[in-house]
Structure formats: structure tokens, C-alpha cells
Design an enzyme around this catalytic site. Structure first.
Site, PDB file in Angstrom:
ATOM      1  N   GLY A  96       0.790  -1.227   0.000  1.00  0.00           N
ATOM      2  CA  GLY A  96       0.000   0.000   0.000  1.00  0.00           C
ATOM      3  C   GLY A  96       0.816   1.268   0.000  1.00  0.00           C
ATOM      4  N   ASN A 102       0.852   3.567  -2.114  1.00  0.00           N
ATOM      5  CA  ASN A 102       0.007   4.708  -2.469  1.00  0.00           C
ATOM      6  C   ASN A 102      -0.871   5.136  -1.297  1.00  0.00           C
ATOM      7  OD1 ASN A 102       0.363   5.718  -5.262  1.00  0.00           O
ATOM      8  ND2 ASN A 102       0.144   3.544  -5.749  1.00  0.00           N
ATOM      9  N   ARG A 135     -17.968 -14.159  -3.184  1.00  0.00           N
ATOM     10  CA  ARG A 135     -17.644 -12.788  -3.569  1.00  0.00           C
ATOM     11  C   ARG A 135     -18.672 -11.788  -3.047  1.00  0.00           C
ATOM     12  NH1 ARG A 135     -15.676 -10.000  -8.813  1.00  0.00           N
ATOM     13  NH2 ARG A 135     -17.117  -8.264  -9.019  1.00  0.00           N
ATOM     14  N   MET A 160      -6.453  -6.010  -4.772  1.00  0.00           N
ATOM     15  CA  MET A 160      -6.410  -6.983  -5.864  1.00  0.00           C
ATOM     16  C   MET A 160      -7.740  -7.713  -6.059  1.00  0.00           C
ATOM     17  SD  MET A 160      -3.406  -6.320  -6.839  1.00  0.00           S
ATOM     18  CE  MET A 160      -2.761  -7.614  -7.910  1.00  0.00           C
ATOM     19  N   ARG A 161      -8.834  -6.984  -5.914  1.00  0.00           N
ATOM     20  CA  ARG A 161     -10.157  -7.558  -6.142  1.00  0.00           C
ATOM     21  C   ARG A 161     -10.935  -6.614  -7.033  1.00  0.00           C
ATOM     22  NH1 ARG A 161     -11.383 -12.467  -4.220  1.00  0.00           N
ATOM     23  NH2 ARG A 161     -13.465 -11.826  -3.576  1.00  0.00           N
ATOM     24  N   LEU A 198     -14.248  -4.819  -8.054  1.00  0.00           N
ATOM     25  CA  LEU A 198     -15.477  -4.452  -7.349  1.00  0.00           C
ATOM     26  C   LEU A 198     -16.678  -4.711  -8.264  1.00  0.00           C
ATOM     27  CD1 LEU A 198     -14.330  -1.076  -5.739  1.00  0.00           C
ATOM     28  CD2 LEU A 198     -14.274  -3.377  -4.749  1.00  0.00           C
ATOM     29  N   ASN A 213      -8.953   4.707  -8.368  1.00  0.00           N
ATOM     30  CA  ASN A 213      -7.901   3.697  -8.446  1.00  0.00           C
ATOM     31  C   ASN A 213      -6.702   4.308  -9.152  1.00  0.00           C
ATOM     32  OD1 ASN A 213      -6.691   1.129  -8.179  1.00  0.00           O
ATOM     33  ND2 ASN A 213      -7.286   0.568 -10.260  1.00  0.00           N
ATOM     34  N   HIS A 246      -3.331   3.054 -11.573  1.00  0.00           N
ATOM     35  CA  HIS A 246      -2.807   1.931 -12.359  1.00  0.00           C
ATOM     36  C   HIS A 246      -1.458   2.354 -12.939  1.00  0.00           C
ATOM     37  CE1 HIS A 246      -3.014  -1.707 -14.795  1.00  0.00           C
ATOM     38  NE2 HIS A 246      -2.496  -0.987 -15.759  1.00  0.00           N
ATOM     39  N   GLU A 297       3.328   7.836  -9.367  1.00  0.00           N
ATOM     40  CA  GLU A 297       2.018   7.451  -8.838  1.00  0.00           C
ATOM     41  C   GLU A 297       1.681   8.249  -7.579  1.00  0.00           C
ATOM     42  OE1 GLU A 297       1.273   3.145  -8.396  1.00  0.00           O
ATOM     43  OE2 GLU A 297       2.913   2.826  -9.804  1.00  0.00           O
TER      44      GLU A 297
END
Lengths: 202, 202
Positions: free
Chosen positions: A15, A17, A67, A92-93, A95, A109, A111, A176
């Protein structure tokens, strides 16, 4: 403090970020505070750091849960912490649409590529294998696709001929951290609207 | 002059990248000369300009010809002009694998986006509709795909909030002219090799 936006951070790993956003909040660079740091992975380094910083944390493991049930619990935690925005920081999921509709245009988010190039995983290896000369990072609002939401901010990193995925990742990560807080600041401070899939600041 | 590479230019329209290459050759910025300017469209503005410059020209219209026959004639013209490299400058025809194999790693194209983002046509509209913050241009070796060949050079252009496809195109075009001659210069002067799909300069 009613003029400060409450952020929920979702992460699965270290984490970095999240740390950059936490520092930006603490330094007053972004008018926000971190209300909750949540991980789907027990032992995520980011959760340890959050605890050390005295932040509210939660671990809701996805393993063994369907889920929908996992998401329901995550959403309950985020709601009860009073989060107004959600910032993904290496979560890493994917939504679900139902989740996203609970926070419409309020989930961010980041990337590590210049989307729409190189979505998904193993980004820097993808970049080097393709042989592009320029890469970067993208902060975007989250929709139900994989790295497809409206772009808020991008920053550029030149690829060196001797880059490895690790050296490139390191330079992109630096950008980032700058991009994420800049994007969040603009979204919280400036008027904006999404037209089509463009984020238009007024 | 044996130390000067003979270029064939293929274009379908005004060929502003052809003009940029012609100027670079004339100024000695690139160790090359233009041996032939060929269009598949009669009345292409680029052909008129080439004639005014005293360059060898050819028009081989594709209309009414089968693709293979058109290509055969183009190839015959390029061969008989002694072209060693082919530079596409807005040539609106895909080259077949057979054509490309006659000039292996000796055909260059320029595309007005940061590939692999936004291949194909109507690029600047695609860019603006997607809402990216950064665009640019890509010079690449040509393979049998659409804008998929190994990347030689890229340059970056920031997208403005009030850009139209026309204003963006204009700024990207300026970078295209710089990128194309820079890429050609490197390829002609420096040692390089294609590894996988990466163009590696030594």
C-alpha cells in the site's frame, strides 16, 4: 470536521500509495482524512503501517467467502466508518457493479501504465515486452471493468533501454504518489462532471 | 552516393510527414535521399509537392485493381527506383505480409497516438472520447498488423481540456515531424536489432 472528506482505503499489500495519500492528508495537501484502512489479506504490510499510524483498520479476508458476501462485509465496514470516498491502493479484487453504485463516481484507483495501454497485471513486464518508449501511471474513477474507468490524471515516465520491470516500477511508483494526491485534490476542491467518459473540470 | 540511403515514400494525402522527411534529408539531418514518392490516390497533395520539389513520383491507383495486383505494381515501382527503406506517410493501405517480407525491418510508419493505445483511424477523436490526459505519436517498424509493429520512437503531447480533434492533431503533428526524422536517423546511423518486439539500439 465537516470540511474534510473521509476516505476509505482498500489495499491488499504494502500500500505505498496509501502511505502517500496519508502523508498528503496529514500535511494538509489534500482536504481529507483517512477514516478506514481495509485489507482483504491478513498480514498485509499496509495494515501494519496503518496501525502504527494510529489509523482505524479492518481485515476482511476474501478466502472462504463468496464474492457477494465478502463485498457485503467490506461495504458494511466502509459505511460504518463513514467513508465518503474510497481510494484503492493495490486492492487486488474487482469491485462489483452493485458495490460501485453505492459510491457512484466516488471510488478512485491508480494503475501503473498510461491506460488504455497495458491494463491488468504484470504491467511493467507488458510494457517492456511491447517495447514502448514511454509509460506512466493513470488515476481513474472506478467502473465495473478492469482498469477502464474515466481518467482523472496521468503522468509520464520514459522507459530506459536497460530498464527491468523493477527499475521501471520504481520510477513509475514515484509518479504514482504525485498523481494520486493531485487527482484527489482536484476532485475534492474543483467542480467537475463526467461527460461521456471524460472527467471535465470546470 | 553510396553512403546515403534511398527512401521510398508512400502516401495517400497531403503527406506532411513526407515534407518533414524531405527537409531533413535536404538539410543533412538524416543520411538519406528520397528516391521515389508514390501515392495510391491521383491528385494527392503530397504528390504535387513532390513534383514541385523535383522528386521522382508515381501514382498507382488501387481502385479497380485487386489488392495483390496493386501491391505488385507498387513493389515494382519501389524496386526499380532502388529504394532501400520505405517510409509510410499517411498511406491508407495495409501492406501484405508478402510486401513486408520484401523489405524486412525496412518499412517505417508513424501513428498519431501512443501505441498500443488508439490504433486505427479517427485517432484524436478516440483519444478525446476516452478522456486520456496524455497522447503523442509513435514511429514503428511495420508488420502485417494494424499499427502493431516494433516501436522505434515516441513523443508525448498533453491533452488540453478544451482540445478538439483538430487542435490536438495540430500539436501531435508537430511532434510527429520531429519523431519521424529522429527515428530514421537513429535507425540509419546506430547499430540496432529487434529482440522479440523491442527495437534495441546498441
Amino acid at each position: 470536521m465537516s470540511d474534510v472528506t473521509r476516505l476509505g482505503i482498500l489495499l491488499s499489500g504494502r500500500g505505498s500509495n496509501f502511505l502517500a495519500l496519508a502523508q498528503a492528508c496529514a500535511a494538509g495537501e489534500v482536504p481529507a482524512e483517512i477514516a478506514l484502512v481495509l485489507s482483504n489479506v491478513a498480514g498485509a504490510e499496509g495494515i501494519d503501517r496503518a496501525r502504527q499510524m494510529g489509523l482505524e483498520t479492518a481485515v476482511i479476508e476474501h478466502r472462504g467467502l463468496k464474492r457477494a458476501e465478502h463485498e457485503r462485509r467490506v461495504l458494511a465496514a466502509v459505511d460504518s466508518a463513514g467513508c465518503e470516498w474510497i481510494c484503492l491502493a493495490g486492492y487486488m479484487r474487482l469491485l462489483s457493479k452493485a458495490f460501485i453504485e453505492r459510491y457512484p463516481e466516488r471510488i478512485l484507483n491508480i494503475h501503473p501504465s498510461l491506460l488504455p495501454s497495458f491494463p491488468g497485471l504484470d504491467v511493467h513486464k507488458q510494457v517492456l515486452d511491447y517495447g514502448v518508449r514511454v509509460s506512466g501511471c493513470t488515476v481513474h474513477l472506478v467502473d465495473a471493468g478492469l482498469d477502464t474507468g474515466p481518467v482523472v490524471e496521468q503522468r509520464v515516465v520514459w522507459v530506459n533501454s536497460d530498464d527491468t520491470p523493477e527499475t521501471l516500477a520504481s520510477r513509475v511508483l514515484h509518479e504514482e504518489h504525485i498523481a494520486y494526491k493531485a487527482a484527489l485534490h482536484r476532485l475534492l476542491v474543483e467542480p467537475w462532471v463526467v461527460e461521456g467518459r471524460r472527467v471535465c473540470f470546470r
